[in-house]
Write an enzyme that holds these catalytic residues in place. Sequence first.
Site, PDB file in Angstrom:
ATOM      1  N   ASP A 292       0.511   5.793   3.780  1.00  0.00           N
ATOM      2  CA  ASP A 292       1.243   5.140   2.696  1.00  0.00           C
ATOM      3  C   ASP A 292       1.235   5.959   1.408  1.00  0.00           C
ATOM      4  OD1 ASP A 292       2.408   2.552   1.561  1.00  0.00           O
ATOM      5  OD2 ASP A 292       0.704   2.896   0.228  1.00  0.00           O
ATOM      6  N   GLU A 334       4.901   8.167   4.763  1.00  0.00           N
ATOM      7  CA  GLU A 334       5.798   7.368   3.937  1.00  0.00           C
ATOM      8  C   GLU A 334       5.958   8.087   2.607  1.00  0.00           C
ATOM      9  OE1 GLU A 334       6.778   3.869   1.085  1.00  0.00           O
ATOM     10  OE2 GLU A 334       4.838   4.849   1.179  1.00  0.00           O
TER      11      GLU A 334
HETATM   12  C1  GLC Z   1       4.377   1.893  -0.254  1.00  0.00           C
HETATM   13  C2  GLC Z   1       4.590   0.497   0.295  1.00  0.00           C
HETATM   14  C3  GLC Z   1       4.886  -0.434  -0.833  1.00  0.00           C
HETATM   15  C4  GLC Z   1       3.742  -0.405  -1.804  1.00  0.00           C
HETATM   16  C5  GLC Z   1       3.401   1.024  -2.242  1.00  0.00           C
HETATM   17  C6  GLC Z   1       2.074   1.084  -2.913  1.00  0.00           C
HETATM   18  O1  GLC Z   1       5.512   2.381  -0.842  1.00  0.00           O
HETATM   19  O2  GLC Z   1       5.613   0.509   1.247  1.00  0.00           O
HETATM   20  O3  GLC Z   1       5.133  -1.738  -0.368  1.00  0.00           O
HETATM   21  O4  GLC Z   1       4.067  -1.173  -2.929  1.00  0.00           O
HETATM   22  O5  GLC Z   1       3.310   1.898  -1.149  1.00  0.00           O
HETATM   23  O6  GLC Z   1       1.043   0.986  -1.979  1.00  0.00           O
END
Ligand code: GLC
Length: 651
Positions: A292, A334
């Site tokens: 993430d 991500e």
């Molecule tokens: C990622 C997640 C999101 C979250 C962010 C901070 O982008 O998908 O939902 O707010 O990380 O952890």
Amino acid sequence: MHNASLLAPEVRRRLELSLAAAAPELKGMPKRDRQLFELRCERFFQNLHDGLSPIYGRRADFEAFVQRLVAMLARHYRARPEALKLLDIERDLTPDWFQHESMLGYVFYVERFAGNLHGVLEHVDYLEELGVNYVHLMYTLRPREGENDGGYAIADYRDVDPRLGDIDDLEHVCRKLRQRGISACIDLVLNHCADDHAWARAAAQGEARYQDYFYMYQDRAVPDEFEKALPEVFPDFAPGNFTYYPAMEKWVWTTFNAYQWDLNWTNPAVFLEMVDIMLFLANKGVEVFRLDAVAFMWKRLGTDCQNQPEVHDILQALRAASRIATPAVAHKAEAIVSPDDLIHYFGTGRHYGKVSNIAYHNSLMVQFWSALASRDTRLMVHTLREFPRTPASIAWGTYIRCHDDIGWAVTEDDAAAVGLSGPAHRAFLSDYYSGQFPGSHARGAVFQHNRKTGDRRISGALASLAGLELALELGDERLVALSIERILLGNALICGFGGIPLLYMGDEIGMTNDYRYTSLPENAGDSRWLHRPYMDWEKAARRHDEGAHEGRIFAGLKRIVRARRHTPQLNSAYATDVLDVGHPHLLVLSRPHPLGELVGVYNFSEGAQDLDSGVLSARGLNQPFDQLTQAFVDVSRGRFNVPPYGRYWLI
Ligand code: GLC
């Protein structure tokens, strides 16, 4: 050991010292297991080392750090359950498993889909019916109490949210899913932990060792310097990037919410902690880690502190750690960043192909919504054609909706190249999808209005953004039909682009926005909950009723998924070429393949459009056969007539 060619002599010496240091962990292991571990070290230690040395290599304790790391890898490898060791071998033999055309992901909040972890097992038939073989279990590890950013503020990475079960349940569910051919993915939040994680609490109590796990400052001097170039992720509810803690008398780096403390990856202890956690969870049966918010993991003064080269070093080292100790595991990055930055998450230059296996194709998602609103594919074609080539060993995660908002990542250059103004087009898209634009079919909401940049991101469910909510409200059958075509257009695109299509829970039955989130105080301020509904199993029960919109969407999607499985051209190892056919409403994709090229044709308008059949015959398709409908298409009059929102996979 043999095959010395892969390791530089200096690195070989380090590996040998490390294996000697790991001897107590390796001792007592069956001989063949130990040999496999050593072979994997031979193969991937160089990657590990090359990732670590730019970031920690100048430290006096580097040697000892590497030795501790290898001992840790050996310890987790030894603890790995036999069934997973077998899966490791299977994946060593088939390292491209996640690229296969049969791959189909399904993403859900465990609680909202099934109540708790065990509940998930009650819905495996449903997942199988759709053809799902990969599930992203969201909100699994124990988050902080109260507000927690939808589960992205982790209080304990080794524990499960008690409302969902415990760590044994996670292991059980992963095992059961695996036995049914479904790989489990969970989030590993690398950039930050919750303010009530044990590390943060120890830091708050003044323990220097743990204060070094975070970025903490006595006064505003350094934060102010950084702020000059830092954007804001949540300008509405968490402005700024630092939070003051009076009890500690310190400013803490908090990119996201105040309760999400950024971890200090310049500290090798943080690296070791995370590897320990990652391998622990891998040994519970997690097969894919969604890493993430990785773009934010390294800070550099004078920059926006995103996508720094050190991030790719860290990710390469994490990847190598998995490949040595838990090879069955894949990494999905991500990084919701621009195309030029995104490509580095697959590895470029010295990191080529070594960083992540999977990354989200944010641009494809943004361009889908942009083309749908404007009925014009020119920006999409231009942007996707500019995309850098990806290594053959990776897969995109392709999606049209997820649990997050849509940010209009359209660069000024790309907009200008097709005669648009970036700010004006982004403003149009926000107006369109928040339903303010006259004639818009969409029902969505603004997320984070940034008053400094004017940007307004968008929340909303696929079905609502595609017009189904409004159509149902108006009781207009023609509009219902059009919205279903839009939904299926999007699904055909993510299934036909190349990559792992990631379906978002409820989209397969056209679930619309859930407005009830405003009554929950901890969610009320965050419009992303609009599209994070509870699964409506009553609606799902109508999935076989082709008279109901649920059934029409479900059946349409299933046809797409079935066709995908029988279309080897959609294996992710092959490249996607976006063709410039000079048509303002069509997107034409080509996927060259040894068995013959696949040409995807997608119509982004509610009018029928003609494609010159010369485009197809130039690619050897004189008698095109459509994989989606399993029928030949008519090109006899020198043109191929594509109906409104039509989609074709021609071979
Ligand atoms: C990622 C997640 C999101 C979250 C962010 C901070 O982008 O998908 O939902 O707010 O990380 O952890």
